[in-house]
Design a protein around this motif. Structure first.
Motif, mmCIF file in Angstrom:
data_model
loop_
_atom_site.group_PDB
_atom_site.id
_atom_site.type_symbol
_atom_site.label_atom_id
_atom_site.label_comp_id
_atom_site.label_asym_id
_atom_site.label_seq_id
_atom_site.Cartn_x
_atom_site.Cartn_y
_atom_site.Cartn_z
ATOM 1 N N PRO A 1 -8.692 -1.321 -1.705
ATOM 2 C CA PRO A 1 -7.239 -1.312 -1.913
ATOM 3 C C PRO A 1 -6.647 -2.717 -1.756
ATOM 4 C CG PRO A 1 -7.879 0.329 -0.265
ATOM 5 C CD PRO A 1 -9.100 -0.495 -0.582
ATOM 6 N N VAL A 2 -7.246 -3.504 -0.845
ATOM 7 C CA VAL A 2 -6.853 -4.893 -0.624
ATOM 8 C C VAL A 2 -8.126 -5.720 -0.625
ATOM 9 C CG1 VAL A 2 -5.831 -6.539 0.997
ATOM 10 C CG2 VAL A 2 -4.838 -4.247 0.769
ATOM 11 N N LEU A 3 -8.158 -6.729 -1.485
ATOM 12 C CA LEU A 3 -9.327 -7.589 -1.577
ATOM 13 C C LEU A 3 -8.922 -9.035 -1.320
ATOM 14 C CD1 LEU A 3 -12.389 -7.623 -2.254
ATOM 15 C CD2 LEU A 3 -11.711 -8.197 -4.608
ATOM 16 N N LEU A 4 -9.541 -9.648 -0.321
ATOM 17 C CA LEU A 4 -9.306 -11.049 -0.007
ATOM 18 C C LEU A 4 -10.312 -11.873 -0.795
ATOM 19 C CD1 LEU A 4 -8.388 -9.297 2.534
ATOM 20 C CD2 LEU A 4 -8.466 -11.442 3.757
ATOM 21 N N THR A 5 -9.814 -12.818 -1.592
ATOM 22 C CA THR A 5 -10.686 -13.554 -2.507
ATOM 23 C C THR A 5 -10.205 -14.986 -2.708
ATOM 24 O OG1 THR A 5 -11.650 -13.527 -4.727
ATOM 25 C CG2 THR A 5 -9.402 -12.704 -4.527
ATOM 26 N N ASN B 1 -10.738 -5.561 -8.090
ATOM 27 C CA ASN B 1 -10.106 -4.317 -7.624
ATOM 28 C C ASN B 1 -8.891 -3.930 -8.462
ATOM 29 O OD1 ASN B 1 -8.478 -6.385 -6.538
ATOM 30 N ND2 ASN B 1 -7.896 -5.144 -4.766
ATOM 31 N N ALA B 2 -8.678 -4.574 -9.600
ATOM 32 C CA ALA B 2 -7.567 -4.276 -10.512
ATOM 33 C C ALA B 2 -6.233 -4.227 -9.770
ATOM 34 C CB ALA B 2 -7.825 -2.970 -11.270
ATOM 35 N N PRO B 3 -5.828 -5.349 -9.177
ATOM 36 C CA PRO B 3 -4.619 -5.343 -8.338
ATOM 37 C C PRO B 3 -3.322 -5.193 -9.132
ATOM 38 C CG PRO B 3 -5.441 -7.565 -8.580
ATOM 39 C CD PRO B 3 -6.456 -6.658 -9.236
ATOM 40 N N ASP B 4 -2.359 -4.549 -8.486
ATOM 41 C CA ASP B 4 -0.996 -4.460 -8.997
ATOM 42 C C ASP B 4 -0.160 -5.616 -8.456
ATOM 43 O OD1 ASP B 4 -1.155 -1.662 -10.174
ATOM 44 O OD2 ASP B 4 -1.773 -1.297 -8.101
ATOM 45 N N CYS B 5 -0.589 -6.141 -7.314
ATOM 46 C CA CYS B 5 0.150 -7.186 -6.602
ATOM 47 C C CYS B 5 -0.811 -8.304 -6.229
ATOM 48 C CB CYS B 5 0.786 -6.575 -5.351
ATOM 49 S SG CYS B 5 1.694 -7.741 -4.312
ATOM 50 N N LEU B 6 -0.349 -9.530 -6.388
ATOM 51 C CA LEU B 6 -1.108 -10.708 -5.972
ATOM 52 C C LEU B 6 -0.348 -11.381 -4.847
ATOM 53 C CD1 LEU B 6 -3.297 -12.926 -6.325
ATOM 54 C CD2 LEU B 6 -1.768 -13.981 -8.021
ATOM 55 N N MET B 7 -1.041 -11.667 -3.751
ATOM 56 C CA MET B 7 -0.460 -12.435 -2.652
ATOM 57 C C MET B 7 -1.250 -13.722 -2.528
ATOM 58 S SD MET B 7 0.574 -9.634 0.168
ATOM 59 C CE MET B 7 1.436 -8.139 -0.341
ATOM 60 N N ALA B 8 -0.559 -14.834 -2.718
ATOM 61 C CA ALA B 8 -1.191 -16.148 -2.638
ATOM 62 C C ALA B 8 -0.879 -16.759 -1.279
ATOM 63 C CB ALA B 8 -0.682 -17.052 -3.755
ATOM 64 N N VAL B 9 -1.917 -17.240 -0.599
ATOM 65 C CA VAL B 9 -1.758 -17.834 0.730
ATOM 66 C C VAL B 9 -2.427 -19.198 0.767
ATOM 67 C CG1 VAL B 9 -1.669 -15.543 1.823
ATOM 68 C CG2 VAL B 9 -3.857 -16.741 1.677
ATOM 69 N N ASP B 10 -2.004 -20.005 1.732
ATOM 70 C CA ASP B 10 -2.633 -21.307 1.983
ATOM 71 C C ASP B 10 -2.667 -22.219 0.764
ATOM 72 O OD1 ASP B 10 -3.070 -20.575 4.638
ATOM 73 O OD2 ASP B 10 -5.075 -19.792 4.231
ATOM 74 N N GLY B 11 -1.632 -22.147 -0.068
ATOM 75 C CA GLY B 11 -1.537 -23.032 -1.219
ATOM 76 C C GLY B 11 -2.336 -22.596 -2.422
ATOM 77 N N ALA B 12 -2.756 -21.339 -2.470
ATOM 78 C CA ALA B 12 -3.485 -20.852 -3.650
ATOM 79 C C ALA B 12 -2.578 -20.925 -4.871
ATOM 80 C CB ALA B 12 -3.974 -19.426 -3.429
ATOM 81 N N LEU C 1 0.831 -1.200 0.000
ATOM 82 C CA LEU C 1 0.000 0.000 0.000
ATOM 83 C C LEU C 1 0.871 1.258 0.000
ATOM 84 C CD1 LEU C 1 -2.849 -1.084 2.445
ATOM 85 C CD2 LEU C 1 -2.978 -0.869 -0.042
ATOM 86 N N ALA C 2 2.009 1.218 0.677
ATOM 87 C CA ALA C 2 2.928 2.364 0.687
ATOM 88 C C ALA C 2 3.458 2.649 -0.718
ATOM 89 C CB ALA C 2 4.083 2.110 1.656
ATOM 90 N N ARG C 3 3.530 1.647 -1.560
ATOM 91 C CA ARG C 3 3.954 1.811 -2.956
ATOM 92 C C ARG C 3 2.814 2.308 -3.850
ATOM 93 N NH1 ARG C 3 8.311 -1.699 -5.252
ATOM 94 N NH2 ARG C 3 9.657 -2.210 -3.512
ATOM 95 N N GLY C 4 1.640 2.399 -3.289
ATOM 96 C CA GLY C 4 0.477 2.823 -4.076
ATOM 97 C C GLY C 4 -0.190 1.690 -4.826
ATOM 98 N N TRP C 5 0.144 0.455 -4.481
ATOM 99 C CA TRP C 5 -0.414 -0.704 -5.166
ATOM 100 C C TRP C 5 -1.758 -1.104 -4.572
ATOM 101 C CZ3 TRP C 5 4.453 -4.335 -4.904
ATOM 102 C CH2 TRP C 5 5.402 -3.909 -5.847
ATOM 103 N N ARG C 6 -2.617 -1.635 -5.444
ATOM 104 C CA ARG C 6 -3.802 -2.365 -5.009
ATOM 105 C C ARG C 6 -3.372 -3.835 -4.936
ATOM 106 N NH1 ARG C 6 -8.599 -0.512 -5.154
ATOM 107 N NH2 ARG C 6 -9.272 1.456 -6.020
ATOM 108 N N VAL C 7 -3.979 -4.576 -4.023
ATOM 109 C CA VAL C 7 -3.547 -5.949 -3.781
ATOM 110 C C VAL C 7 -4.744 -6.897 -3.760
ATOM 111 C CG1 VAL C 7 -2.321 -7.482 -2.184
ATOM 112 C CG2 VAL C 7 -1.638 -5.078 -2.355
ATOM 113 N N ALA C 8 -4.549 -8.058 -4.360
ATOM 114 C CA ALA C 8 -5.488 -9.169 -4.202
ATOM 115 C C ALA C 8 -4.787 -10.219 -3.356
ATOM 116 C CB ALA C 8 -5.869 -9.762 -5.556
ATOM 117 N N VAL C 9 -5.444 -10.659 -2.306
ATOM 118 C CA VAL C 9 -4.945 -11.763 -1.486
ATOM 119 C C VAL C 9 -5.787 -12.968 -1.866
ATOM 120 C CG1 VAL C 9 -4.608 -12.663 0.839
ATOM 121 C CG2 VAL C 9 -4.255 -10.221 0.390
ATOM 122 N N ARG C 10 -5.161 -13.929 -2.532
ATOM 123 C CA ARG C 10 -5.871 -15.113 -3.025
ATOM 124 C C ARG C 10 -5.657 -16.282 -2.075
ATOM 125 N NH1 ARG C 10 -4.157 -17.019 -8.763
ATOM 126 N NH2 ARG C 10 -5.213 -15.082 -9.344
#
Length: 154
Positions: free
Chosen positions: A72-76, A83-94, A26-35
């Motif tokens: 800004p951050v969407l958990l999905t 949310n047109a993310p700039d960054c994707l964070m994959a968790v729990d084996g996504a 978020l400090a970089r101005g990115w939108r994030v998807a947490v998958r």
């Protein structure tokens, strides 16, 4: 092809590590998807992020709401995030496919070092993504602080 950062969690729990990475994004101005892979688990992460320290407020939402595109951050648990993310964070084996890496400024894969299934899955993702040309970094917190332990140039 984009960058992929693998985070091997051995000391921090997922909510703490995710919170730290979300702050930086978020400090970089990115939108994030947490998958994630499980809607209930994403609900738990949603609650944990809301309960963080007030000075570390992380604006976010759980997919399925009326304002998903504005988050800004969407958990999905879906492959596409509105949310047109700039960054994707994959968790729990996504799963993250090689074709996706090029669409993001950064992909982060967080995995629990105490979970043999997640560890094996992360190793498989490393092989698949680097073979497809992704620049990958492997980060470990085993020493008590985050250190890059390996790098594979794509």
């Amino acid at each position: 092809m984009g960058d992929v950062l693998f985070y091997h969690l051995t000391r921090s729990g997922l909510p703490a590590a995710l919170g730290m990475l979300l702050e930086k994004s978020l400090a970089r101005g990115w939108r994030v998807a947490v998958r994630g892979t499980d809607r209930a688990r994403l609900g738990q992460l949603d609650q944990a992020l809301w309960l963080g320290p007030e000075e570390r407020f992380l604006p976010h939402g759980l997919a399925g709401g009326a304002h998903d595109a504005r988050q800004p951050v969407l958990l999905t648990d879906a492959a596409d995030a509105p949310n047109a993310p700039d960054c994707l964070m994959a968790v729990d084996g996504a799963e993250v496919g090689p074709e996706e890496v090029a669409r993001f400024a950064r992909v982060c894969i967080l995995f629990d070092g105490a979970d043999g299934g997640q560890l094996a899955h992360a190793r498989g993702q490393w092989k698949t993504l680097t073979a497809a040309g992704a620049d990958a970094q492997y980060w470990s917190e085993e020493s008590g602080r985050w250190e890059m332990k390996a790098r594979s140039g794509g």
